[in-house]
Design a protein around this motif. Sequence first.
Motif, mmCIF file in Angstrom:
data_model
loop_
_atom_site.group_PDB
_atom_site.id
_atom_site.type_symbol
_atom_site.label_atom_id
_atom_site.label_comp_id
_atom_site.label_asym_id
_atom_site.label_seq_id
_atom_site.Cartn_x
_atom_site.Cartn_y
_atom_site.Cartn_z
ATOM 1 N N GLY A 88 3.665 10.026 0.587
ATOM 2 C CA GLY A 88 3.735 9.127 1.726
ATOM 3 C C GLY A 88 4.876 8.136 1.659
ATOM 4 O O GLY A 88 5.945 8.404 1.119
ATOM 5 N N LEU B 245 1.882 8.730 8.431
ATOM 6 C CA LEU B 245 0.587 8.049 8.537
ATOM 7 C C LEU B 245 -0.464 8.896 9.244
ATOM 8 O O LEU B 245 -1.371 8.374 9.897
ATOM 9 C CB LEU B 245 0.734 6.698 9.258
ATOM 10 C CG LEU B 245 1.799 5.744 8.706
ATOM 11 C CD1 LEU B 245 1.777 4.426 9.474
ATOM 12 C CD2 LEU B 245 1.602 5.501 7.219
ATOM 13 N N HIS C 284 -2.587 10.949 7.692
ATOM 14 C CA HIS C 284 -3.814 11.032 6.893
ATOM 15 C C HIS C 284 -4.818 10.008 7.430
ATOM 16 O O HIS C 284 -4.444 8.890 7.799
ATOM 17 C CB HIS C 284 -3.493 10.749 5.425
ATOM 18 C CG HIS C 284 -4.630 10.992 4.494
ATOM 19 N ND1 HIS C 284 -5.660 10.085 4.323
ATOM 20 C CD2 HIS C 284 -4.912 12.044 3.673
ATOM 21 C CE1 HIS C 284 -6.518 10.559 3.437
ATOM 22 N NE2 HIS C 284 -6.089 11.744 3.026
ATOM 23 N N CYS D 18 0.841 -1.198 0.000
ATOM 24 C CA CYS D 18 0.000 0.000 0.000
ATOM 25 C C CYS D 18 0.876 1.247 0.000
ATOM 26 O O CYS D 18 1.890 1.303 0.697
ATOM 27 C CB CYS D 18 -0.907 0.008 1.232
ATOM 28 S SG CYS D 18 -1.957 -1.452 1.384
ATOM 29 N N ASP E 174 -4.543 6.568 6.000
ATOM 30 C CA ASP E 174 -3.321 5.889 6.436
ATOM 31 C C ASP E 174 -3.475 5.368 7.863
ATOM 32 O O ASP E 174 -3.084 4.234 8.174
ATOM 33 C CB ASP E 174 -2.127 6.840 6.373
ATOM 34 C CG ASP E 174 -1.880 7.385 4.976
ATOM 35 O OD1 ASP E 174 -2.382 6.776 4.006
ATOM 36 O OD2 ASP E 174 -1.186 8.416 4.866
ATOM 37 N N GLN E 175 -4.040 6.191 8.738
ATOM 38 C CA GLN E 175 -4.259 5.781 10.125
ATOM 39 C C GLN E 175 -5.170 4.563 10.195
ATOM 40 O O GLN E 175 -4.902 3.611 10.937
ATOM 41 C CB GLN E 175 -4.879 6.931 10.926
ATOM 42 C CG GLN E 175 -3.937 8.070 11.250
ATOM 43 C CD GLN E 175 -4.621 9.136 12.090
ATOM 44 O OE1 GLN E 175 -5.852 9.192 12.177
ATOM 45 N NE2 GLN E 175 -3.835 9.992 12.722
ATOM 46 N N THR F 39 0.969 5.149 0.903
ATOM 47 C CA THR F 39 0.226 6.034 1.789
ATOM 48 C C THR F 39 0.269 7.487 1.314
ATOM 49 O O THR F 39 1.131 7.880 0.525
ATOM 50 C CB THR F 39 0.769 5.948 3.224
ATOM 51 O OG1 THR F 39 2.100 6.485 3.263
ATOM 52 C CG2 THR F 39 0.788 4.497 3.705
#
Length: 202
Positions: free
Chosen positions: A139, A94, A96, A87, A99-100, A89
Amino acid sequence: MAMIKTYRRDDDGVLHYREAWSEKSGVRTHMGAVGTKGRTRFHSTRSRTWPDKPTATEFLDNFTEESAADGYFPVPDDDHGWLVLQCWTFTADLSHPDDQRLFEHGQDALDEHLGWRGVGHYDGNDLGGKPPAGYDLDGTVMNLFCKVVDTGLGVKVVRSFARAFHLTPYHVIATREPGDDNDYVLAWSPRKRDKDFDLFRL
């Protein structure tokens, strides 16, 4: 929690699973074709209420013997393949929301999705690297590793997980067949022109 996992491929080439694990006051069995949810059943074990029933250990021993008699056996570790859901991001830290959500909840959700379909389990992650050019993402790269009994079925199950979890489209799936000399190869990408897979993306 004691757990037994066994598999059998039928004459048509369909891989089936038959598994059982101990729970409070009993044992749960779960069986079906790999890649499907199958069916479950709870079996009470010996207690004050049910003094004549087998203990959990006795039930699991009998389950293993009956499964073997029907052609179901564990898959050795060396015969498992690997699958990675990579993935990309939005943010390196992380922060966003997507993302979290992936980091905090996606890993357990992926493990459950794999397990209830008999295909394997989630086996850890690594973070680092940069998303590929062309996606305009600032990311990092999150690799989610899965150990599976069949890589082809694993790809189908992980794709269904991505839809069910509402994963962002910024991900690819790669597989590695059993054997120390095999490398990961791209199995699915949102861009049909993609042919190669980079595990580390440094």
